[in-house]
Design an enzyme around this catalytic site. Sequence first.
Site, short mmCIF file in Angstrom:
data_model
loop_
_atom_site.label_atom_id
_atom_site.label_comp_id
_atom_site.label_asym_id
_atom_site.label_seq_id
_atom_site.Cartn_x
_atom_site.Cartn_y
_atom_site.Cartn_z
N HIS A 489 0.82 -1.20 0.00
CA HIS A 489 0.00 0.00 0.00
C HIS A 489 0.86 1.25 0.00
O HIS A 489 0.67 2.17 -0.79
CB HIS A 489 -0.92 0.00 1.22
N ARG A 595 8.60 42.53 -10.19
CA ARG A 595 8.08 43.52 -9.24
C ARG A 595 9.24 44.26 -8.62
O ARG A 595 10.26 43.66 -8.28
CB ARG A 595 7.27 42.82 -8.15
N ARG A 651 7.30 46.12 -13.59
CA ARG A 651 6.15 46.89 -13.11
C ARG A 651 6.62 48.01 -12.21
O ARG A 651 7.43 47.80 -11.29
CB ARG A 651 5.21 45.97 -12.33
N GLU A 778 -6.09 45.04 -14.48
CA GLU A 778 -6.43 44.38 -13.22
C GLU A 778 -7.61 45.04 -12.53
O GLU A 778 -8.01 44.66 -11.44
CB GLU A 778 -5.21 44.34 -12.29
N THR A 800 -4.21 38.88 -12.77
CA THR A 800 -5.45 38.21 -12.37
C THR A 800 -5.63 38.09 -10.86
O THR A 800 -6.71 37.74 -10.42
CB THR A 800 -5.54 36.82 -13.03
N ASN A 801 -4.60 38.38 -10.08
CA ASN A 801 -4.83 38.38 -8.63
C ASN A 801 -5.75 39.54 -8.28
O ASN A 801 -6.79 39.36 -7.65
CB ASN A 801 -3.51 38.52 -7.87
N CYS A 864 -0.12 37.43 -15.74
CA CYS A 864 0.98 37.31 -14.79
C CYS A 864 0.51 37.01 -13.37
O CYS A 864 1.29 37.08 -12.44
CB CYS A 864 1.83 38.57 -14.81
#
Length: 906
Positions: A489, A595, A651, A778, A800-801, A864
Amino acid sequence: MTEKRVYTFGNGKAEGKADMRNLLGGKGANLAEMNLIGVPVPPGFTITTDVCNEYFEKGKEKVVDLLTAEVKKSVEHVEKLMNCKFGDPTNPLLVSVRSGARASMPGMMDTILNLGLNDTVVEGLAKKTGNERFAYDSYRRFVQMYGDVVLGLKPVNKEDIDPFEAIIQKVKAERGVKLDNEMTVDDLKKLVTLFKQAIKEQTGKDFPTDPMEQLWGAICAVFTSWMNERAILYRKMEGIPQEWGTAVTVQAMVFGNMGDTSATGVCFSRDAGNGENIFNGEYLVNAQGEDVVAGIRTPQQITLEGSKRWAKQQGVSEEKRAAKYPSMEETMPEIFAQLNEIQDKLEKHYHDMQDMEFTVQDGKLWFLQTRNGKRTGTAMVKIAMDLLAEGEIDEKTALKRCEPGKLDELLHPVFDKEALAEARVLTRGLPASPGAACGQIVFFADDAAKWREDGRNVVMVRIETSPEDLAGMSAAEGILTARGGMTSHAAVVARGMGKCCVSGAGAIMIDYKKKTVEIDGVVLHEGDYLSINGSTGEVYYGEVKTKPAEVTGDFAKLMALCEKYSKLVVRTNADTPRDAEIARSFGAVGIGLCRTEHMFFENEKIKAMREMILADTVEGRETALDKLLPYQKQDFYGILKCMDGTPVNIRLLDPPLHEFVPHDLEGQEIMAKEMGVSVKFIKQRVNSLSEHNPMLGLRGCRLGNTFPEITAMQTKAILGAAVQLKKEGFNPMPEIMIPLVGIVNELDAQEAIIRKTAAKLFKKEGVEVDFKVGTMIEIPRAALTADLIANKAEYFSFGTNDLTQMTFGYSRDDIASFLPSYLEKKILDVDPFQVLDQDGVGQLIKIAVEKGRNTRKNLKCGICGEHGGEPHSVKFCHRVGLNYVSCSPFRVPIARLAAAQAAVEE
Ligand code: ADP
Ligand code: MG
Ligand code: MG
């Protein structure tokens, strides 16, 4: 108008076939298929997965009613083929009752063997076979399994051993014998009586004597086991929907426990651990199926080659091996030859590596199961590339065969060679699932999960594992067991999870009560460090250093194939040259998000940054920015150089400023001194920066628009670094990205500053560098007005955050307070911050791409956010026509594979 609920198979005929796995489960469908292609399979029938859903909707009684006629007819079908009768006291048919879902869930649900026995029938079986010992061995196994699975006799505490096992040990001890097969017929009879007594005492239930009642009990128990805790957990981990349900297969028993000409085993057409094209497996003479998997007796190798390798790993001499642990190739050469032929036939039939279960009854071979074998990430890649080279599958199939998420394993660190040479080897076990693991010892699954939650790495050490240990195994870095072979297992589940595992390390002595393990004279306690090597089976004392993996060999071949088919390219999110370098070695073709704020946290930089923020005049800010400029320029120089010849999307400053200022007195005093102002002044400035909703406050391009000198400084740093590199003969490709734009005017104003600064700089330096100015999409308003924004932006990058945050109105930092409950109540299927919400957020992306490209035909679009490395989201990005995805370095290969799959799935 009756619905068909039961499908029979046997004697080269079947009502089902391989492509009916949704209805018959993988096991049922393949049993049918094996019949059709001439593989010997005991006859039986499969009750469909639809009935499982009916079972949970309508209840047990109703479902038994619905099934009675068909089951009765099907039992007769099996009786006819087997030439015996279910429940007959002189010529009895025994059956197994087996579970089987659409996707394989090894060991998660229950199986019952030897069903149909009672005190009278067992006598008949003994007479019929002339083998009383076999008859009672089967009977005690049946009572044991049925008592556990259907009647529910289980251990009370986690430290307790299985109650049936406890009785067996007691009887053996009383008789002074060690092995199961040293028990006499009378001992076995005694076991049956004691088992039934224990069941009655603990559960209050009588053991059913009527075979038909036994059968219904078992069928219903298999359905019920679809909803047991470990099956639910397994489905969650593997993303298997509950609605799929399990099928139930009832099948005539064939007996591996009839003596020395009988056996049972498990085999693989290729190595499930490393993918090598070597037939391998394990068997046990005079045993029944569950014995191999349960790790109770250590099984022997099927092939001679495998047996020799095993002996070497275990330090067993060739003489001893041949005498005590011979391979099946040696003990049953004819059966072995048949087995070898059929495994090859099955692999060629399914065009994939097969995991097979078989039993030999008195010199005759029967197949009981075949399925596409679970495998590690390494094996997955090697097998796909090998089958491709062998011409068994084409390139597109090879790509589809690889699960993107599983590549993660190939990126795990491996033991550092030098550290390994110095490490102390405590003992060796079997290399059950490859990889390097190092962590603190724990003995129980719940502890493993708890410790992991506390952020500790653990190695789970057990005598053997059972399906109850699943959560713990998943939390552990690796698993070490004392018992069990390569098909135990622990080994099978670990390989499925891609978790490092060493099994059958016979020299380790575990004491669950004291929570210690003794190896080679060393006593280790819970919490002590241990390292294990799942590729060699070695167990090391303490912590052994690891190093990052590399993309070579078959992995590199697969990545080349990805490149050939994918339309989407993969960039990486990287803030440092180190990350950028790793990502490049994994095949990233640019940076999708660099960043700048992370660069400010080191000692001198944070001081200058704070000075800039705390200043209350333009001049004050400019003085501070002048101090920051060289640091920033140096950072950008490093990254642009490392990514030479590929685009680097930088950015501009994005986060709310209060994240940078000192909130503690000490920090404020330092800043006061540094700037030659009072602590009170600093305090006031800090207070004035505090906001109610910082994520919706002064951040993103609002910063650059409020304090244009920041944008100017960052532009000088980026383009200054690029100019320097160009002068040195490099080819820097900077892209400057304005964050959090909602109105085109915000972008307009920033762009003007950037262009002006650039022109001045280029003139002064006498060198020009090509660069682009783009924006992050965004904010929903930006997506909706993308046609206007594209007038200014040379490219879009979907953040997309934030876009998810603002589209849902969920604060990413506060979602933990309601997400678990939303998931449980199925208000949300998945966390939208992990898997892109295609309907809502995805819709905005689609709109923005279309509108943007209406304005600027060749507008380059990428993503991103965290979603850039999540396979489903990557496929969505492909479908909406993005040019690239960008993700963290360790997800680059995963995204590359997902991108290629998206292209070939079209
Ligand atoms: P799992 O899904 O956990 O593998 P199975 O239904 O395959 O459960 O059963 C486990 C083992 O029981 C099989 O590998 C096989 O050895 C044994 N077994 C099942 N059915 C039969 C049968 N009809 N005759 C002999 N052995 C059987
Ligand atoms: Mg089972
Ligand atoms: Mg099985």
